[in-house]
Design a protein around this motif. Structure first.
Motif, PDB file in Angstrom:
ATOM      1  N   ASP A  20       1.111  -1.223   0.101  1.00  8.89           N
ATOM      2  CA  ASP A  20      -0.018   0.155  -0.088  1.00  8.89           C
ATOM      3  C   ASP A  20       0.964   1.194   0.248  1.00  8.89           C
ATOM      4  O   ASP A  20       2.149   1.321   0.852  1.00  8.89           O
ATOM      5  CB  ASP A  20      -0.749   0.383   1.649  1.00  8.89           C
ATOM      6  CG  ASP A  20      -2.087  -1.197   0.866  1.00  8.89           C
ATOM      7  OD1 ASP A  20      -2.458  -1.589   0.639  1.00  8.89           O
ATOM      8  OD2 ASP A  20      -2.286  -0.757   2.241  1.00  8.89           O
ATOM      9  N   TYR A  21       0.832   2.288  -1.286  1.00  8.43           N
ATOM     10  CA  TYR A  21       1.438   3.571  -0.500  1.00  8.43           C
ATOM     11  C   TYR A  21      -0.155   4.769  -0.902  1.00  8.43           C
ATOM     12  O   TYR A  21      -0.612   5.244  -1.673  1.00  8.43           O
ATOM     13  CB  TYR A  21       2.127   3.770  -2.135  1.00  8.43           C
ATOM     14  CG  TYR A  21       3.098   4.792  -2.455  1.00  8.43           C
ATOM     15  CD1 TYR A  21       3.787   5.012  -1.853  1.00  8.43           C
ATOM     16  CD2 TYR A  21       2.112   5.179  -3.433  1.00  8.43           C
ATOM     17  CE1 TYR A  21       4.165   6.371  -1.805  1.00  8.43           C
ATOM     18  CE2 TYR A  21       3.014   6.810  -4.390  1.00  8.43           C
ATOM     19  CZ  TYR A  21       3.745   7.957  -3.029  1.00  8.43           C
ATOM     20  OH  TYR A  21       4.299   8.445  -3.597  1.00  8.43           O
ATOM     21  N   ARG A  22       0.872   5.348   0.109  1.00 10.78           N
ATOM     22  CA  ARG A  22      -0.346   6.200   0.261  1.00 10.78           C
ATOM     23  C   ARG A  22       0.717   8.255   0.318  1.00 10.78           C
ATOM     24  O   ARG A  22       1.604   7.961   0.940  1.00 10.78           O
ATOM     25  CB  ARG A  22      -0.368   6.994   1.562  1.00 10.78           C
ATOM     26  CG  ARG A  22      -1.483   5.798   1.973  1.00 10.78           C
ATOM     27  CD  ARG A  22      -2.105   5.202   3.569  1.00 10.78           C
ATOM     28  NE  ARG A  22      -3.585   4.794   3.972  1.00 10.78           N
ATOM     29  CZ  ARG A  22      -2.681   2.873   3.929  1.00 10.78           C
ATOM     30  NH1 ARG A  22      -2.133   2.840   4.259  1.00 10.78           N
ATOM     31  NH2 ARG A  22      -4.095   2.350   3.977  1.00 10.78           N
ATOM     32  N   ASP A  31       5.202  10.622   1.946  1.00 11.03           N
ATOM     33  CA  ASP A  31       3.829   9.519   1.649  1.00 11.03           C
ATOM     34  C   ASP A  31       4.865   8.827   2.548  1.00 11.03           C
ATOM     35  O   ASP A  31       5.501   7.971   3.477  1.00 11.03           O
ATOM     36  CB  ASP A  31       5.322   9.136   0.727  1.00 11.03           C
ATOM     37  CG  ASP A  31       4.561  10.443  -0.653  1.00 11.03           C
ATOM     38  OD1 ASP A  31       4.072  11.133  -0.556  1.00 11.03           O
ATOM     39  OD2 ASP A  31       5.094  10.002  -1.813  1.00 11.03           O
ATOM     40  N   HIS A  32       3.854   7.236   2.278  1.00  7.60           N
ATOM     41  CA  HIS A  32       3.661   6.274   3.047  1.00  7.60           C
ATOM     42  C   HIS A  32       4.165   4.592   2.578  1.00  7.60           C
ATOM     43  O   HIS A  32       2.732   4.665   1.908  1.00  7.60           O
ATOM     44  CB  HIS A  32       2.877   5.878   4.641  1.00  7.60           C
ATOM     45  CG  HIS A  32       2.975   5.009   5.837  1.00  7.60           C
ATOM     46  ND1 HIS A  32       1.862   4.333   5.877  1.00  7.60           N
ATOM     47  CD2 HIS A  32       3.570   4.542   6.265  1.00  7.60           C
ATOM     48  CE1 HIS A  32       1.837   4.173   7.057  1.00  7.60           C
ATOM     49  NE2 HIS A  32       3.568   3.420   7.418  1.00  7.60           N
ATOM     50  N   LEU A  33       4.773   4.102   2.893  1.00  8.36           N
ATOM     51  CA  LEU A  33       4.948   2.158   2.584  1.00  8.36           C
ATOM     52  C   LEU A  33       4.649   1.586   2.579  1.00  8.36           C
ATOM     53  O   LEU A  33       5.874   1.584   4.484  1.00  8.36           O
ATOM     54  CB  LEU A  33       6.293   2.075   1.597  1.00  8.36           C
ATOM     55  CG  LEU A  33       5.845   1.125   0.635  1.00  8.36           C
ATOM     56  CD1 LEU A  33       5.334   1.549  -0.750  1.00  8.36           C
ATOM     57  CD2 LEU A  33       7.561   1.610  -0.270  1.00  8.36           C
ATOM     58  N   ILE A  59       7.748   9.506  -3.991  1.00 11.42           N
ATOM     59  CA  ILE A  59       8.555   8.167  -4.691  1.00 11.42           C
ATOM     60  C   ILE A  59       8.082   7.955  -5.345  1.00 11.42           C
ATOM     61  O   ILE A  59       6.492   7.830  -6.256  1.00 11.42           O
ATOM     62  CB  ILE A  59       7.481   6.683  -4.120  1.00 11.42           C
ATOM     63  CG1 ILE A  59       8.244   6.388  -2.596  1.00 11.42           C
ATOM     64  CG2 ILE A  59       8.197   4.878  -4.715  1.00 11.42           C
ATOM     65  CD1 ILE A  59       7.652   5.536  -1.593  1.00 11.42           C
ATOM     66  N   GLN A  61       6.295   6.722  -9.188  1.00  8.39           N
ATOM     67  CA  GLN A  61       5.243   5.521  -9.663  1.00  8.39           C
ATOM     68  C   GLN A  61       5.422   4.501 -10.113  1.00  8.39           C
ATOM     69  O   GLN A  61       5.800   3.193 -10.052  1.00  8.39           O
ATOM     70  CB  GLN A  61       4.160   5.904 -10.354  1.00  8.39           C
ATOM     71  CG  GLN A  61       3.104   4.881 -10.627  1.00  8.39           C
ATOM     72  CD  GLN A  61       1.844   4.676  -9.051  1.00  8.39           C
ATOM     73  OE1 GLN A  61       2.506   5.425  -7.889  1.00  8.39           O
ATOM     74  NE2 GLN A  61       1.954   3.487  -8.850  1.00  8.39           N
ATOM     75  N   LEU A  64       7.924   1.316  -7.924  1.00  5.07           N
ATOM     76  CA  LEU A  64       6.950   0.754  -7.644  1.00  5.07           C
ATOM     77  C   LEU A  64       7.266  -0.518  -8.676  1.00  5.07           C
ATOM     78  O   LEU A  64       7.063  -0.345  -9.539  1.00  5.07           O
ATOM     79  CB  LEU A  64       5.556   0.756  -7.367  1.00  5.07           C
ATOM     80  CG  LEU A  64       5.708   1.136  -6.714  1.00  5.07           C
ATOM     81  CD1 LEU A  64       3.843   1.625  -6.137  1.00  5.07           C
ATOM     82  CD2 LEU A  64       5.905   1.785  -4.448  1.00  5.07           C
TER      83      LEU A  64
END
Length: 68
Positions: A20-22, A31-33, A59, A61, A64
């Motif tokens: 999950d990437y927020r 940002d949170h991974l 990050i 895109q 990923l």
């Protein structure tokens, strides 16, 4: 309103993983991974099956996992 979430499911050497990437978590500058092992399995970045990582810069895109 919460941050947009991008969710990916991958198979790494037979281990199912959810990523999950927020973007801008909690409306901040970070940002949170989140990485979770689905079911049983071991991956080298976590002993518990869960990993959380905060990043001050976005990050891109394409960094990923996309299957290559």
């Amino acid at each position: 309103m919460s941050a947009p979430i991008t969710t990916s499911r991958i198979d790494w050497r037979g281990v199912a993983i959810s990523i999950d990437y927020r973007i801008r978590r909690f409306h901040g500058d970070f940002d949170h991974l989140e990485i979770r092992v689905l079911g049983d399995g071991i991956i080298p970045i976590t002993e518990t099956g869960y990993r959380s990582h905060w990043r001050a810069k976005p990050i891109r895109q394409r960094t990923l996992y996309k299957g290559y």
